[in-house]
Design an enzyme around this catalytic site. Structure first.
Site: not given
Ligand SMILES: Cc1cc2nc3c(=O)[nH]c(=O)nc-3n(C[C@H](O)[C@H](O)[C@H](O)COP(=O)(O)OP(=O)(O)OC[C@H]3O[C@@H](n4cnc5c(N)ncnc54)[C@H](O)[C@@H]3O)c2cc1C
Length: 484
Positions: A15, A50, A52, A258, A410, A443, A448
């Protein structure tokens, strides 16, 4: 103060990084502050990957409003950045004819959410034709041909490289600890954001802190939402088994999730998972019980799959807000503070549509968006030297030895690729893994890792003792062995 900028983004997941890349189209000074040493190491690195189709979310929710539109924008995001994205389609399967109405309901929901090309297939021969190894007991499926797969960490790395190329500043190892609302918009910016690395001032703050987004909102006195983590565990199979599963296969969804899926990953292997475990405290430790649940769910859909090909397991954390919906919008408590929190699934899918929406919101709230004519939308991937002939290699490098020296057997990753990953910013073993796939094969780094330590040490000019798996004290070596 380290610097003053227009927009500060907290969090470099898909995001925050996606927003940074989209904002780099304009003449703006944008800073991203990330607590980890690299991009995408929160929820973004551990999910199903995914894209979706968009039928799952309840019509009328914020999630639903961004799912199908996000899916439709995926080529727009992935093509210029050279990120592999495949629309392989998804199945939701049922073994009971009595459950057909549930598939029909999902299809109706999909239509309401703007999903195209949905169909229910009851013809077992056609189901088998599309997915030959699925259980004989499957009676009907909801087929969504627009669903796809992407490697979420590769996408985020590509967004990062392109945003950086277009002038965005990323500060890693910079956990935001405090946000002061100064309201000095003319000179110092409305916000002073403090991390261990210093203070950055800005006019707008975007809270994209994933699992910590509730805590970051509270830093400015906004307690409108809290995050309740829910773990999802996975098994990952060797890429040797690719081709056994064609589609993204779900069972019928349950209340909270899901269901356990079986899908090809974008980079060739197959994954099983995730389950759904609400937690008091965030933890990505895997559990015997959870992994058994995932195993049983997956083998129920694919009873003859070679489970001996499981090479590892992992877990990710859903950032579930109390509303069970995305929390997107300007904080009611503080002007210029934009929450993009609670982005649980399908946040990866929704990311391109969320970026577009948030940029519109920033403009509405007074940010001037002047297109930067020097913006470059494209980014080259790290070349796959193992598959190239000498003539092709010579277009990239004259170090033929490095281009043909296989380090990870691998996944057939060469030294030249690893050096290129380091040049692009990888400074840990995990940073190299997510850029090149080394240590992701059968592996799991057994062969590596010592060589990777050596290359990292040479390229970064540091002692092998200072090489880490993922920063923050995760050293591999303790010191030199003593003679005798
Ligand atoms: C098990 C699972 C399966 C999923 N499968 C799917 C899927 O198949 N398809 C789909 O569309 N979505 C899926 N999702 C949802 C998707 O992964 C998330 O919606 C998405 O990755 C969220 O991104 P983000 O950037 O909001 O959060 P994050 O990737 O968590 O990024 C937030 C960032 O903020 C940083 N941060 C936190 N606090 C601080 C701070 N105080 N200061 C500085 N940095 C900070 C963290 O280190 C992190 O890097 C899944 C989620 C899970 C858990």
């Amino acid at each position: 103060m380290i610097k003053k900028c227009d927009v500060i983004i907290v969090g470099a997941g898909v995001i925050g990084t996606g927003l940074a890349r989209e904002l780099s189209r304009y003449k703006l000074d944008v800073v991203v502050m990330e607590k980890e040493p690299d991009v995408g190491w929160g929820t973004t690195k551990a999910n199903s990957g995914i894209i979706h189709a968009g039928y799952d979310a309840k019509p009328g929710t914020v999630k639903a409003s961004f799912s199908a539109p996000g899916n439709k924008k995926y080529e727009e995001w992935t093509k210029p950045l050279s990120v592999p994205f495949k629309r392989i389609g998804s199945f939701v399967s049922t073994k009971e004819e009595s459950q057909l109405d549930k598939l029909e309901k999902l299809m109706e929901q999909g239509h309401e959410n703007g999903v195209d090309k949905l169909e229910i297939i009851k013809d077992k021969a056609r189901i088998k034709d599309l997915e030959p190894n699925i259980s004989e007991k499957v009676e009907a499926v909801l087929h969504a041909p627009t669903a796809g797969v992407v490697a979420p960490y590769k996408l985020t790395i590509a967004l990062y490289e392109n945003a950086r190329e277009n002038g965005v500043d990323f500060f890693f190892n910079s956990p935001v600890e405090e946000i002061e609302v100064t309201n000095n918009s003319e000179s110092d910016g409305r916000f002073a954001v403090t991390s261990s690395e210093g203070e950055i001032h800005g006019d707008y703050v975007i809270n994209a802190a994933g699992i910590s987004s509730g805590k970051v909102a509270k830093m400015v006195g906004d307690d409108s939402f809290s995050i309740f983590p829910a773990r999802g565990e996975y098994h990952l199979l060797d890429s040797e088994i690719q081709g056994y599963v064609n589609k993204i296969n779900f069972p019928l969804p349950t209340g909270d999730s899901k269901g356990i899926l079986v899908t090809p990953a974008a980079e060739g292997s197959i994954i099983f998972g995730p389950n759904h475990q609400p937690l008091e405290k965030p933890s990505v430790a895997t559990t015997r019980q959870g992994l058994d649940q995932v195993f049983n769910g997956a083998t129920d859909l694919f009873p003859d799959i070679d489970t001996g090909k499981i090479v590892t397991n992992f877990a990710g954390l859903r950032a579930k807000a109390g509303s069970d919906d995305f929390e997107i919008g300007e904080s009611e408590a503080v002007k210029g503070f934009i929450n993009v929190g609670g982005i649980q699934s399908p946040g990866l899918t929704a990311a391109p549509a969320i970026s577009e929406h948030v940029i519109g919101l920033l403009e509405e709230k007074g940010l001037t968006l002047e297109v930067d004519q020097s913006f470059s939308p494209s980014r080259e991937p790290i070349p796959n030297f193992a598959d190239m002939d000498m003539e092709e290699i010579s277009e990239y490098t004259d170090d033929f030895r490095a281009a043909k020296e296989i380090v990870c057997r691998c996944e057939e990753v060469t030294r030249a690729e690893i050096e290129e990953a380091i040049e692009r910013g990888a400074d840990t073993l995990d940073g190299i893994k997510f850029r090149t796939r080394s240590r992701m094969g059968s592996c799991q780094g057994g062969f590596c890792t010592p060589r990777l330590v050596e290359i990292l040490s040479d390229e970064l000019g540091i002692s092998p003792k200072d090489v880490t798996k993922k920063g923050d004290g995760s050293y591999l070596l303790d010191g030199e062995t003593k003679e005798g």
